[in-house]
Design a protein around this motif. Structure first.
Motif, mmCIF file in Angstrom:
data_model
loop_
_atom_site.group_PDB
_atom_site.id
_atom_site.type_symbol
_atom_site.label_atom_id
_atom_site.label_comp_id
_atom_site.label_asym_id
_atom_site.label_seq_id
_atom_site.Cartn_x
_atom_site.Cartn_y
_atom_site.Cartn_z
ATOM 1 N N TRP A 132 13.179 -38.959 -3.384
ATOM 2 C CA TRP A 132 13.203 -39.695 -2.105
ATOM 3 C C TRP A 132 14.287 -40.778 -2.103
ATOM 4 O O TRP A 132 14.697 -41.237 -1.070
ATOM 5 C CB TRP A 132 11.864 -40.308 -1.735
ATOM 6 C CG TRP A 132 11.084 -40.946 -2.793
ATOM 7 C CD1 TRP A 132 9.944 -40.484 -3.375
ATOM 8 C CD2 TRP A 132 11.386 -42.168 -3.457
ATOM 9 N NE1 TRP A 132 9.526 -41.334 -4.349
ATOM 10 C CE2 TRP A 132 10.397 -42.383 -4.423
ATOM 11 C CE3 TRP A 132 12.396 -43.097 -3.351
ATOM 12 C CZ2 TRP A 132 10.373 -43.491 -5.259
ATOM 13 C CZ3 TRP A 132 12.389 -44.204 -4.168
ATOM 14 C CH2 TRP A 132 11.383 -44.386 -5.128
ATOM 15 N N GLY A 186 10.948 -54.278 -5.681
ATOM 16 C CA GLY A 186 11.167 -52.833 -5.780
ATOM 17 C C GLY A 186 12.534 -52.490 -5.249
ATOM 18 O O GLY A 186 12.668 -51.685 -4.340
ATOM 19 N N GLU A 246 12.586 -54.802 -10.278
ATOM 20 C CA GLU A 246 12.458 -53.334 -10.252
ATOM 21 C C GLU A 246 11.755 -52.919 -11.535
ATOM 22 O O GLU A 246 12.192 -53.284 -12.615
ATOM 23 C CB GLU A 246 13.844 -52.704 -10.155
ATOM 24 C CG GLU A 246 13.880 -51.198 -10.382
ATOM 25 C CD GLU A 246 12.896 -50.435 -9.501
ATOM 26 O OE1 GLU A 246 13.008 -50.519 -8.272
ATOM 27 O OE2 GLU A 246 11.992 -49.782 -10.071
ATOM 28 N N LEU A 247 10.649 -52.165 -11.378
ATOM 29 C CA LEU A 247 9.858 -51.843 -12.574
ATOM 30 C C LEU A 247 10.409 -50.646 -13.342
ATOM 31 O O LEU A 247 10.188 -50.534 -14.537
ATOM 32 C CB LEU A 247 8.380 -51.655 -12.227
ATOM 33 C CG LEU A 247 7.921 -50.509 -11.324
ATOM 34 C CD1 LEU A 247 7.776 -49.224 -12.089
ATOM 35 C CD2 LEU A 247 6.598 -50.872 -10.697
ATOM 36 N N SER A 301 6.683 -57.007 -9.923
ATOM 37 C CA SER A 301 6.565 -58.283 -9.211
ATOM 38 C C SER A 301 5.299 -59.035 -9.617
ATOM 39 O O SER A 301 5.275 -60.260 -9.631
ATOM 40 C CB SER A 301 6.560 -58.045 -7.705
ATOM 41 O OG SER A 301 5.405 -57.289 -7.367
ATOM 42 N N GLU A 356 10.146 -52.136 0.310
ATOM 43 C CA GLU A 356 9.738 -50.886 0.925
ATOM 44 C C GLU A 356 8.968 -50.067 -0.110
ATOM 45 O O GLU A 356 9.160 -48.879 -0.304
ATOM 46 C CB GLU A 356 10.924 -50.062 1.440
ATOM 47 C CG GLU A 356 10.436 -48.958 2.372
ATOM 48 C CD GLU A 356 11.499 -47.943 2.655
ATOM 49 O OE1 GLU A 356 11.787 -47.143 1.746
ATOM 50 O OE2 GLU A 356 12.053 -47.961 3.743
ATOM 51 N N VAL A 407 6.423 -48.365 -0.378
ATOM 52 C CA VAL A 407 5.376 -47.604 0.307
ATOM 53 C C VAL A 407 5.576 -46.116 0.036
ATOM 54 O O VAL A 407 6.691 -45.677 -0.233
ATOM 55 C CB VAL A 407 5.372 -47.827 1.839
ATOM 56 C CG1 VAL A 407 5.078 -49.258 2.177
ATOM 57 C CG2 VAL A 407 6.690 -47.365 2.444
ATOM 58 N N SER A 467 0.932 -56.100 -4.402
ATOM 59 C CA SER A 467 2.182 -56.845 -4.607
ATOM 60 C C SER A 467 2.295 -58.003 -3.637
ATOM 61 O O SER A 467 2.679 -59.115 -4.017
ATOM 62 C CB SER A 467 3.387 -55.912 -4.419
ATOM 63 O OG SER A 467 3.293 -54.813 -5.278
ATOM 64 N N TRP A 501 10.423 -38.185 6.192
ATOM 65 C CA TRP A 501 9.296 -38.521 5.314
ATOM 66 C C TRP A 501 8.137 -37.554 5.464
ATOM 67 O O TRP A 501 7.990 -36.925 6.517
ATOM 68 C CB TRP A 501 8.833 -39.952 5.566
ATOM 69 C CG TRP A 501 9.964 -40.887 5.371
ATOM 70 C CD1 TRP A 501 10.531 -41.698 6.282
ATOM 71 C CD2 TRP A 501 10.729 -41.059 4.177
ATOM 72 N NE1 TRP A 501 11.585 -42.365 5.759
ATOM 73 C CE2 TRP A 501 11.729 -41.986 4.451
ATOM 74 C CE3 TRP A 501 10.674 -40.501 2.896
ATOM 75 C CZ2 TRP A 501 12.661 -42.386 3.506
ATOM 76 C CZ3 TRP A 501 11.603 -40.902 1.962
ATOM 77 C CH2 TRP A 501 12.575 -41.843 2.273
HETATM 78 C C1 LIG Z 1 9.595 -45.202 5.255
HETATM 79 C C2 LIG Z 1 9.448 -45.337 3.808
HETATM 80 C C3 LIG Z 1 8.780 -44.173 3.178
HETATM 81 C C4 LIG Z 1 7.702 -43.537 3.795
HETATM 82 C C5 LIG Z 1 7.085 -42.467 3.146
HETATM 83 N N1 LIG Z 1 7.519 -42.031 1.939
HETATM 84 C C6 LIG Z 1 8.581 -42.637 1.339
HETATM 85 C C7 LIG Z 1 9.230 -43.705 1.953
HETATM 86 C C8 LIG Z 1 10.442 -44.308 1.328
HETATM 87 N N2 LIG Z 1 10.079 -45.348 0.383
HETATM 88 C C9 LIG Z 1 9.959 -44.817 -0.932
HETATM 89 C C10 LIG Z 1 9.942 -45.926 -1.942
HETATM 90 C C11 LIG Z 1 8.805 -45.651 -2.856
HETATM 91 C C12 LIG Z 1 8.997 -46.221 -4.226
HETATM 92 S S1 LIG Z 1 8.977 -47.963 -4.241
HETATM 93 C C13 LIG Z 1 10.655 -48.271 -4.425
HETATM 94 C C14 LIG Z 1 11.007 -48.811 -5.797
HETATM 95 O O1 LIG Z 1 10.205 -49.941 -6.083
HETATM 96 C C15 LIG Z 1 9.731 -49.895 -7.419
HETATM 97 N N3 LIG Z 1 8.472 -50.644 -7.377
HETATM 98 C C16 LIG Z 1 7.336 -50.259 -6.755
HETATM 99 C C17 LIG Z 1 6.410 -51.291 -6.829
HETATM 100 C C18 LIG Z 1 7.024 -52.346 -7.518
HETATM 101 C C19 LIG Z 1 6.655 -53.672 -7.924
HETATM 102 N N4 LIG Z 1 5.453 -54.183 -7.641
HETATM 103 N N5 LIG Z 1 7.543 -54.434 -8.585
HETATM 104 C C20 LIG Z 1 8.774 -53.949 -8.870
HETATM 105 N N6 LIG Z 1 9.193 -52.707 -8.521
HETATM 106 C C21 LIG Z 1 8.329 -51.924 -7.855
HETATM 107 C C22 LIG Z 1 9.654 -48.432 -7.758
HETATM 108 O O2 LIG Z 1 9.904 -48.246 -9.137
HETATM 109 C C23 LIG Z 1 10.783 -47.830 -6.921
HETATM 110 O O3 LIG Z 1 11.970 -47.745 -7.668
#
Ligand SMILES: CCc1ccncc1CNCCCCSC[C@H]1O[C@@H](n2ccc3c(N)ncnc32)[C@H](O)[C@@H]1O
Length: 698
Positions: free
Chosen positions: A26, A59, A81-82, A110, A129, A131, A143, A303
């Motif tokens: 994604w 993230g 970023e984890l 975070s 983002e 999600v 978070s 999505w």
């Molecule tokens: C319309 C949006 C949409 C709708 C439906 N499907 C997909 C999407 C698109 N969003 C996908 C992102 C999904 C992955 S989250 C993005 C990045 O953030 C990282 N992370 C996640 C939590 C977190 C945290 N607490 N602290 C640090 N880092 C964190 C993940 O490791 C990843 O690399």
């Protein structure tokens, strides 16, 4: 291995598997989604110009949102970023865009961040983002609760200037749901057939997929994800979309109250007639008061939607699950342990309510009383079980083989032992029982749950060995055997007796050889299983005269297509989609040339050639294989070739074969995506040179 021997196919294939795992697909879709990037940039710019001048990007992924904040003029920008891979990538990207030292990137979650350890003081803006298709699947609620309590300035209020107040982008979300009928979903989550390969299936008992809102055990997940607009056979809405939940990310009390919020129940008028297969869920992400992003099935969004299959006891499936206008569907919505859970609990008809699943179970409040009364199958195993042509083809091919071997025996008399000494795995039946005609030994080495061994045993005069390992799955086979009149001793479970797979291909007993060995050749994702040829070579040595391995031959077909969709899922297309930031070369290191789990029947693409035979895997004599045969394909239309989708024709014998690309197939298809699209004119000839894994040189 790739460095040592770059074209070593196995290493290449493994690298691609790792790359696929390291960086989720994604990321490419998101970064290519210029509308999404532009909307985030606008919202961030407005917030920064409105006074938010310290920003934390939770993230950060490639760092794009943090860079937007910096470019909008924020004084201090932090990002966390984890994932290690993404963290390192974000550092490279930020440096390449001249912002090294201007954005502080932390490799951490975070939730572990503290003031002043990680950031000097609380920030006025969090952007994120994090999600997934079910909104909460990446932990955004947790978070943001932590961010409000530890990292953000107190929320906006008239007493404080905007620069001294905290806020979040996105500001909130509205979650929608809709009941649907969809055969493609149904066949991945419940048994839809009452008979397979001549076996009545009723005795199997309750079979469930691992997607369920109600069961407590952690081997299930509350929802799965699908692109409704791309599902083969489509779907039928059974209700209007309904508002399942509104959530304000700028209200920490509401966030904290979410998980303890009591369950809400909605009564939905049924507007369409059909089988209630699932609830589909999507959301609108409100970036700020003016703009939002939607993941709805109607949007031309990239999505997926979250899918909550209706798991109803089979016994009551038919007349209740069939709903029609005039009925009402009662749905429960809860956020137990930070997952959004929707459950269709009942259908109301003529003033009476018919329960679909025990309401209490939906909340997982009732302790699972005793051993669960159903068997869990993976979605792919369930879809395989529902694939009737697959089982009928195997039944006919097995019957043909057994008949041929019986005829051969009646001519030459009972086959004499080969006299070769091997480690006996199961001694032939000894003692007073009448030896009867020697049985035919059939070995099924399929991966996962397979009824092929039982189908063989039901042919009579067959001793079948199944590679099914799980006791629950073996119990299902035994129940099916009893219900279908297959004697207990005609079916053995093989892997319980041998320690490793290599031994599985040993001979059935002292002097017997196998009459048939059934191999599992193509993975659900659409790729040939690794080490298939080695296994086939070994298996062939263990066959009695006239014996056979199934399948005997696999033919790979492909075609030239122009598909932007596949491009957008495989690599970031330059700097334009990413707001002019230079991100593509960094994330595209993780591009993999082979895309799997495709639904080729619904993929948006233009066919630029007919389908052609690419190569043949002859399992009955491996040296006949064309491993690096060149194939010439003529373009049937002008356009840009961006990918070569491929699939297989699996030949069980001379007359019987089945395709991995048809509407009953539990297999998905795969495609090679070209690094550079190739412009072709109608009539051009294109040369496809393929090694073990198809590589494209034009
Ligand atoms: C319309 C949006 C949409 C709708 C439906 N499907 C997909 C999407 C698109 N969003 C996908 C992102 C999904 C992955 S989250 C993005 C990045 O953030 C990282 N992370 C996640 C939590 C977190 C945290 N607490 N602290 C640090 N880092 C964190 C993940 O490791 C990843 O690399």
């Amino acid at each position: 291995a790739l460095k040592l021997k770059p074209d070593y196919p196995e290493a290449k294939e493994n690298f691609y598997r790792v790359a696929n795992w390291l960086v989720e697909r994604w990321h490419f879709l998101m970064l290519n989604d210029r509308r999404r990037n532009h909307k985030y940039q606008q919202a961030i710019q407005k917030a920064v110009e409105g006074g938010c001048n310290t920003v934390l990007d939770i993230g950060t992924g490639t760092g794009i949102l943090g860079m937007c904040a910096k470019k909008a003029g924020a004084a201090e920008v932090y990002a966390c970023e984890l994932s290690k891979t993404m963290y390192e990538l974000a550092c490279e990207v930020v440096t390449a865009n001249g912002m090294n030292g201007l954005i502080k990137i932390l490799h951490m979650k975070s939730l572990e961040m503290e003031v002043p350890k990680d950031i000097p003081k609380r920030v006025s803006l969090v952007v994120t983002e994090t999600v997934d298709a079910g909104l909460f699947g990446e932990g955004i609620i947790e978070s943001l609760i932590h961010a409000w309590n530890h990292l953000l300035l107190p929320p906006q209020d008239p007493s404080r200037p905007p620069s001294q107040a905290g806020r979040v982008i996105p500001a909130g979300a509205t979650v929608f749901g809709m009941a649907v009928q969809c055969l493609e979903i149904r066949r991945h989550h419940r048994l839809c057939v009452s008979e397979i390969g001549g076996l009545a299936t009723a005795a199997a008992g309750e079979l469930h997929s691992p997607v369920s809102c109600s069961s407590e055990d952690d081997s299930t997940e509350p929802y799965t994800t699908e692109r409704l607009s791309r599902l083969p056979g489509g779907y039928t809405p059974l209700t209007e979309p309904f508002n399942a939940l509104d959530i304000d990310f700028n209200n920490v009390q509401e966030l904290e109250g979410l998980c303890s919020r009591e369950v809400s129940r909605v009564r939905l008028p049924v507007t369409g007639e059909g089988l209630l297969d699932a609830l589909a869920v999507w959301f609108q992400l409100h970036l700020d008061q003016q703009s939002s992003l939607s993941t709805g099935p109607k949007e031309d969004t990239c999505w997926e939607q979250a899918i909550y299959p209706v798991q109803t006891p089979h016994s009551r499936i038919i007349y209740i699950r069939h709903v029609q206008p005039g009925d009402e569907l009662i749905v429960e919505i809860s956020c137990r342990d930070a997952y959004l859970r929707l459950c269709s609990v009942a259908v109301a008809r003529d003033g009476r309510e018919f329960q679909l699943c025990s309401a209490l179970a939906c909340l997982g409040t009732e302790q699972s009383s005793g051993p669960r009364d159903y068997t869990m199958l993976e979605c792919a195993e369930m879809a395989l079980l529902n694939n009737q042509p697959y089982h009928d083809s195997f039944r006919r091919a097995l019957a043909k083989l057994i008949t041929n071997l019986k005829d051969a025996r009646s001519v030459q008399g009972p086959s004499q032992g080969q006299g070769l000494e091997v480690m006996p795995l199961t001694d032939p039946p000894s003692g007073p029982m009448d030896p009867g005609p020697d049985p035919f030994y059939v070995l099924d080495v399929s991966e996962g749950f397979s009824v092929l061994s039982l189908m063989a045993a039901s042919q009579g005069q067959v001793k079948a060995y199944s590679s099914v390992e799980k006791t629950q799955h073996q119990a299902v086979l035994r129940r099916l055997a009893r219900a279908n009149g297959v004697p207990e001793e005609a079916l053995e479970f093989w892997l319980n007796q041998v320690e490793d797979e290599q031994a599985v291909l040993q001979r059935p007993s002292r002097e017997k050889l196998w009459s048939a060995i059934i191999l599992d050749c193509v993975e659900t994702c659409g790729l040939v299983r690794q080490k298939l040829m080695e296994k086939a070579t070994l298996a062939r040595c263990l066959l009695e005269d006239g014996g056979q391995i199934f399948p005997e031959r696999i033919v790979l077909y492909g075609m030239l297509v122009e598909s932007d969709t596949l491009l957008l899922e495989s690599a970031v297309q330059g700097q334009e989609p990413t707001l002019g930031f230079n991100i593509a070369p960094f994330i595209n290191q993780f591009t993999v040339p082979v895309h799997v789990f495709l639904d080729l029947s619904t993929l948006q693409c233009r066919h630029l050639s007919d389908s052609v035979e690419l190569f043949i895997l002859d399992l009955m004599n491996t040296n006949a294989n064309y491993t690096n045969r060149d194939v010439k394909v003529q373009a049937s239309a002008s356009g840009r070739v961006t990918a070569v989708p491929f699939w297989y024709q699996i030949h069980l014998n001379e007359e019987i074969s089945l395709s991995t690309f048809n509407q009953d197939s539990h297999w998905k298809q795969a495609a090679v995506v070209l690094h550079q699209p190739l412009a072709v004119r109608e009539g051009d000839w294109v040369r496809l040179a393929n090694g073990k894994s198809i590589t494209m040189t034009m």
